[in-house]
Scaffold this motif. Structure first.
Motif, mmCIF file in Angstrom:
data_model
loop_
_atom_site.group_PDB
_atom_site.id
_atom_site.type_symbol
_atom_site.label_atom_id
_atom_site.label_comp_id
_atom_site.label_asym_id
_atom_site.label_seq_id
_atom_site.Cartn_x
_atom_site.Cartn_y
_atom_site.Cartn_z
ATOM 1 N N ASP A 192 2.035 1.815 -3.441
ATOM 2 C CA ASP A 192 0.914 2.294 -4.247
ATOM 3 C C ASP A 192 0.685 3.780 -4.013
ATOM 4 O O ASP A 192 0.546 4.570 -4.962
ATOM 5 C CB ASP A 192 -0.341 1.488 -3.913
ATOM 6 C CG ASP A 192 -1.504 1.788 -4.854
ATOM 7 O OD1 ASP A 192 -1.243 2.283 -5.966
ATOM 8 O OD2 ASP A 192 -2.654 1.527 -4.482
ATOM 9 N N ILE A 219 -9.318 -4.170 -10.008
ATOM 10 C CA ILE A 219 -10.064 -3.060 -9.410
ATOM 11 C C ILE A 219 -10.802 -2.263 -10.476
ATOM 12 O O ILE A 219 -11.983 -1.910 -10.310
ATOM 13 C CB ILE A 219 -9.131 -2.138 -8.608
ATOM 14 C CG1 ILE A 219 -8.584 -2.868 -7.368
ATOM 15 C CG2 ILE A 219 -9.855 -0.859 -8.200
ATOM 16 C CD1 ILE A 219 -9.633 -3.271 -6.366
ATOM 17 N N SER A 226 -4.462 -4.022 -10.039
ATOM 18 C CA SER A 226 -4.940 -2.792 -10.655
ATOM 19 C C SER A 226 -6.038 -3.051 -11.679
ATOM 20 O O SER A 226 -7.088 -2.400 -11.661
ATOM 21 C CB SER A 226 -3.774 -2.058 -11.326
ATOM 22 O OG SER A 226 -4.216 -0.921 -12.013
ATOM 23 N N TRP A 284 -12.025 4.712 -4.370
ATOM 24 C CA TRP A 284 -11.198 5.663 -5.106
ATOM 25 C C TRP A 284 -11.533 5.642 -6.599
ATOM 26 O O TRP A 284 -11.596 6.685 -7.245
ATOM 27 C CB TRP A 284 -9.716 5.330 -4.917
ATOM 28 C CG TRP A 284 -9.206 5.567 -3.531
ATOM 29 C CD1 TRP A 284 -9.910 5.998 -2.443
ATOM 30 C CD2 TRP A 284 -7.868 5.375 -3.074
ATOM 31 N NE1 TRP A 284 -9.102 6.084 -1.342
ATOM 32 C CE2 TRP A 284 -7.839 5.706 -1.689
ATOM 33 C CE3 TRP A 284 -6.685 4.954 -3.679
ATOM 34 C CZ2 TRP A 284 -6.676 5.632 -0.927
ATOM 35 C CZ3 TRP A 284 -5.523 4.874 -2.930
ATOM 36 C CH2 TRP A 284 -5.519 5.213 -1.563
ATOM 37 N N GLN A 307 0.820 -1.205 0.000
ATOM 38 C CA GLN A 307 0.000 0.000 0.000
ATOM 39 C C GLN A 307 0.857 1.259 0.000
ATOM 40 O O GLN A 307 0.501 2.266 -0.636
ATOM 41 C CB GLN A 307 -0.926 -0.009 1.217
ATOM 42 C CG GLN A 307 -1.992 -1.086 1.170
ATOM 43 C CD GLN A 307 -2.787 -1.157 2.464
ATOM 44 O OE1 GLN A 307 -3.595 -0.276 2.757
ATOM 45 N NE2 GLN A 307 -2.575 -2.200 3.245
ATOM 46 N N GLN A 362 -11.558 -0.047 -0.410
ATOM 47 C CA GLN A 362 -10.976 1.296 -0.448
ATOM 48 C C GLN A 362 -10.642 1.706 -1.877
ATOM 49 O O GLN A 362 -10.960 2.821 -2.313
ATOM 50 C CB GLN A 362 -9.712 1.348 0.411
ATOM 51 C CG GLN A 362 -9.067 2.728 0.463
ATOM 52 C CD GLN A 362 -7.706 2.682 1.117
ATOM 53 O OE1 GLN A 362 -6.788 2.030 0.637
ATOM 54 N NE2 GLN A 362 -7.577 3.377 2.253
ATOM 55 N N ARG A 363 -10.027 0.803 -2.623
ATOM 56 C CA ARG A 363 -9.648 1.120 -4.003
ATOM 57 C C ARG A 363 -10.878 1.246 -4.905
ATOM 58 O O ARG A 363 -10.879 2.049 -5.840
ATOM 59 C CB ARG A 363 -8.688 0.068 -4.548
ATOM 60 C CG ARG A 363 -7.333 0.019 -3.848
ATOM 61 C CD ARG A 363 -6.686 1.403 -3.832
ATOM 62 N NE ARG A 363 -5.296 1.350 -3.428
ATOM 63 C CZ ARG A 363 -4.837 1.585 -2.212
ATOM 64 N NH1 ARG A 363 -5.712 1.912 -1.254
ATOM 65 N NH2 ARG A 363 -3.545 1.525 -1.935
#
Length: 388
Positions: A190, A370, A367, A282, A187, A278-279
């Protein structure tokens, strides 16, 4: 044909990240000059179920070097179901947490306020900030989060930067503070890449990112752009969409404060499930972002990661040679590492680079997963479910 497509994508990726690295170096480090403090700040902290984190935040507030008469703190309770409010009132009534009794007494006399959120839209956090702004005494607003730790000279750095540059909006650095496990180091890497891109965008005079955990602006500017109106139907984006409005109003008055004295640290999440949520949160605002450069960056980064994943099956079926595949992967991983190196050096977190090898193998899959998931799946945050 497939090999040519891969080559074009990786070259575009190389140019993009290389440009952000160039932009990163163009943003000068800001050094404090020990100017006399002048700016008055209203610090706004929305919170929900943060009983475990609020003592740490308040402790860092009590330790701020800035004159107590020049700032206030407004804590906005967003329907907490734990003892968050009780924790705050208990701390306010005690002369503890590493600060002098004088400084805490000054805060307890009224500089720290607790108010309840008033839900009027689909975005609890935007509602909380808007309500706090209505009672804020001062023109300069700084937002942060309840799970953050503020550095000692946080407000001093903002004040001197404001005195020096006369901005309308200031974006400042945020990172995670715990690298005790691989998931947490993943994290950190990231967020360092995101911070590197943020700084790089400002250096290119094409700001594309900011973080509401360390975000300052004039209250008068917030009011002149009609606050969050127009995007309050989206739960997230209290920072990005406001930045876009400020840019449209006057892009020359928006700055990045690149100083180690103003770095806010926050907690990484503790498990993979929460990280995914969380991602997703975002990612939920990406398609609604009016910034063309931000969308272009997102597209190229997505294609770059997708190319890494597709390389193996394409190589297996003989559509690309081993030499070309290896060369493309080396190019991508090298330029990624350079941006991370510069970012980690600024944040003084070079130690996490030892986890880069494993992280770079996992990240493309994470990635792309997500991005695909965010197209149709709602996300959960703070005990609530939000649709895209």
């Amino acid at each position: 044909m497939i090999a040519l497509i891969f080559i074009i994508i990786v070259l575009l990726y190389l140019f993009l990240i290389g440009s952000l690295i160039y932009g990163f170096d163009r943003v000068e480090d800001f050094k404090l000059k020990d100017l006399k403090p002048k700016t008055k700040f209203s610090v706004i902290v929305p919170f929900r179920n943060e009983a475990a984190n609020l003592p740490i935040l308040l402790n860092s507030i009590f330790k701020l070097n800035y004159p107590k008469t020049l700032f206030e703190v407004i804590l906005v309770d967003d329907d907490s179901e734990d003892d968050s409010v009780k924790v705050i009132t208990t701390i306010k009534s005690k002369k503890t947490f590493g600060c002098t009794s004088t400084s805490l007494s000054e805060h307890a006399q009224g500089d720290i306020k607790i108010i309840r959120n008033n839900r009027i839209s689909n975005s609890p956090k935007k509602d909380a900030i808007t309500k706090a702004l209505k009672i804020a005494q001062y023109n300069w607003i700084i937002t942060t989060d309840a799970d953050c730790v503020l550095p000692k000279y946080w407000l001093d750095a903002f004040d001197e930067f404001i005195q020096t540059n006369q901005p309308n909006c200031v974006v400042a650095p945020v990172t995670y503070n715990d690298g005790s496990s691989f998931l947490k180091r993943f994290q950190i890497l990231d967020v360092l890449s995101l911070q590197g891109a943020t700084i790089g965008g400002f250096g290119l005079k094409l700001p594309l990112l900011c973080n509401g955990a360390n975000f300052a602006y004039r209250k008068s500017m917030f009011e002149s752009v009609d606050g969050f109106s127009g995007n309050d139907n989206l739960a997230s984006g209290d920072d990005i969409f406001l930045l876009e409005k400020f840019k449209k109003a006057n892009s020359k008055k928006i700055f990045y404060l690149k100083s180690e004295k103003v770095i806010v640290t926050t907690k990484s999440v503790s498990n993979l499930s929460t990280l995914i949520q969380q991602r997703l949160r975002w990612a939920s605002k990406t398609s609604h972002n009016p910034n063309w450069f931000s969308k272009l960056v997102g597209l190229i980064v997505f294609l770059g990661n997708l190319t890494c994943i597709a390389m193996l099956p394409v190589l297996f079926f003989g559509q690309i040679t081993t030499r070309v595949a290896v060369a493309l992967l080396v190019i991508k991983l090298s330029i990624d590492f350079l941006l991370l190196f510069k970012s980690s050096r600024f944040f003084k977190q070079e130690n996490v680079l030892f986890s880069y090898v494993w992280s770079c193998l996992i990240y493309p899959f994470f990635s792309v997963y997500i991005v695909v998931l965010s197209l149709f799946k709602p996300y959960k945050w703070k005990g609530r479910t939000f649709k895209k």
